[in-house]
Motif scaffolding. Sequence first.
Motif, mmCIF file in Angstrom:
data_model
loop_
_atom_site.group_PDB
_atom_site.id
_atom_site.type_symbol
_atom_site.label_atom_id
_atom_site.label_comp_id
_atom_site.label_asym_id
_atom_site.label_seq_id
_atom_site.Cartn_x
_atom_site.Cartn_y
_atom_site.Cartn_z
ATOM 1 N N THR A 139 0.862 -1.190 0.000
ATOM 2 C CA THR A 139 0.000 0.000 0.000
ATOM 3 C C THR A 139 0.898 1.240 0.000
ATOM 4 O OG1 THR A 139 -0.178 0.246 2.408
ATOM 5 C CG2 THR A 139 -1.738 -1.284 1.345
ATOM 6 N N LEU B 126 -7.630 3.947 1.389
ATOM 7 C CA LEU B 126 -7.629 3.124 2.612
ATOM 8 C C LEU B 126 -8.571 3.639 3.682
ATOM 9 C CD1 LEU B 126 -3.872 2.194 3.137
ATOM 10 C CD2 LEU B 126 -5.596 1.048 1.760
ATOM 11 N N VAL C 294 -11.496 -1.330 0.877
ATOM 12 C CA VAL C 294 -10.275 -2.113 1.124
ATOM 13 C C VAL C 294 -10.614 -3.611 1.100
ATOM 14 C CG1 VAL C 294 -8.469 -2.641 2.819
ATOM 15 C CG2 VAL C 294 -9.153 -0.273 2.432
ATOM 16 N N VAL D 299 -9.036 -6.282 -1.586
ATOM 17 C CA VAL D 299 -8.305 -7.516 -1.248
ATOM 18 C C VAL D 299 -8.983 -8.730 -1.901
ATOM 19 C CG1 VAL D 299 -7.724 -9.060 0.688
ATOM 20 C CG2 VAL D 299 -7.215 -6.621 0.840
ATOM 21 N N LEU E 238 2.126 -2.831 4.650
ATOM 22 C CA LEU E 238 1.141 -1.770 4.873
ATOM 23 C C LEU E 238 1.902 -0.471 5.116
ATOM 24 C CD1 LEU E 238 -1.355 -3.870 7.019
ATOM 25 C CD2 LEU E 238 -1.156 -3.642 4.520
ATOM 26 N N THR F 69 -4.687 1.408 8.106
ATOM 27 C CA THR F 69 -3.926 0.173 8.352
ATOM 28 C C THR F 69 -4.841 -0.894 8.965
ATOM 29 O OG1 THR F 69 -1.929 1.475 8.672
ATOM 30 C CG2 THR F 69 -1.882 -0.770 9.525
ATOM 31 N N CYS G 152 -6.896 -2.598 6.366
ATOM 32 C CA CYS G 152 -6.099 -3.613 5.635
ATOM 33 C C CYS G 152 -5.976 -4.880 6.484
ATOM 34 C CB CYS G 152 -4.698 -3.094 5.318
ATOM 35 S SG CYS G 152 -4.684 -1.684 4.219
#
Length: 263
Positions: A16, A67, A73, A77, A92, A121, A124
């Motif tokens: 990222t 993000l 997010v 993924v 990250l 974060t 993620c």
Amino acid sequence: MTPRAMKPSDGVAWVTGGSSGIGAALAKRLAGQGWTVVISARSADKLETIAAGHSGKGHIIAHAVDLTDAKGVEDAVKAIEAAHGPIGLAVLNAGIYLSINAENPSFEDYKKTFDVNLSGTAACLCALTPRMSARRTGQIAIVSSATSFGGMPTSSAYGASKAALVNMAACLRIELHRYGVLCQVITPGFVETPAQDDNAFPKPFMVSAETAAKRIASGLRSKRFEITFPRRFTWALKAIYALPYGWSLGLVRKQTGWDKPAN
Ligand SMILES: NC(=O)c1ccc[n+]([C@@H]2O[C@H](COP(=O)([O-])OP(=O)(O)OC[C@H]3O[C@@H](n4cnc5c(N)ncnc54)[C@H](OP(=O)(O)O)[C@@H]3O)[C@@H](O)[C@H]2O)c1
């Protein structure tokens, strides 16, 4: 299953904040090691330019996502894994630095910093850890900063977010071990990137983004918790912050020029 460092044959790498600075340099470095690297950021055009410009070993694939949108997010993924296979390694790295001036602080800047650096974060991690734990394999490295070690002027938002990331990574290091997933934290000193352009601080021992990428890639091949560089700077800083607060904060105030009276 004991956690281990992932190899290109274990899946794709997801970086990222891959549209500039450390993330872009690391993506190129990992691709050079044979990884298929998916890079994310908000700027789709910058990601596409980096992906299209890469030649040689490995591949770089662009996948834009903001993000601060947790649902986006999760969708990203899911889409990355459906198109390219499991994410074996996630770095990250996306983050922002906004200078906070105690004389005239901006709540918006505190919030923006926490939204990207911390909540981004966390979004993620919420997408990654269930998948990696279920597979009983994977590697996650969270990019914090040497600013996490202790107080720095103008960094009350950034430093707090980066200190929280070290704690987040440490908690997950313990938890994810029994699922065979390796968790690491990266604490760089100063790195020459666009993020440093507006930062008026003295920047001792600053390294290039390429040198940072080299240090990170080497740390990712190890199982150690913390990847820190340049060590002559980060270890000296750790030593300063190991002193009693009265000494360490006074020393940092002097070294950064914040010992002069306000105008
Ligand atoms: N440079 C240093 O001295 C230094 C030192 C220690 C730690 N770090 C950390 O290293 C990381 C990378 O920093 P850098 O210096 O390479 O900075 P940079 O060149 O400004 O890169 C930051 C990256 O984060 C992305 N990003 C920002 N907000 C985002 C969002 N809401 N959603 C998705 N992506 C977002 C940016 O892309 P878009 O704007 O396109 O979204 C960009 O790709 C950061 O976490 C930083 O705190 C840097």
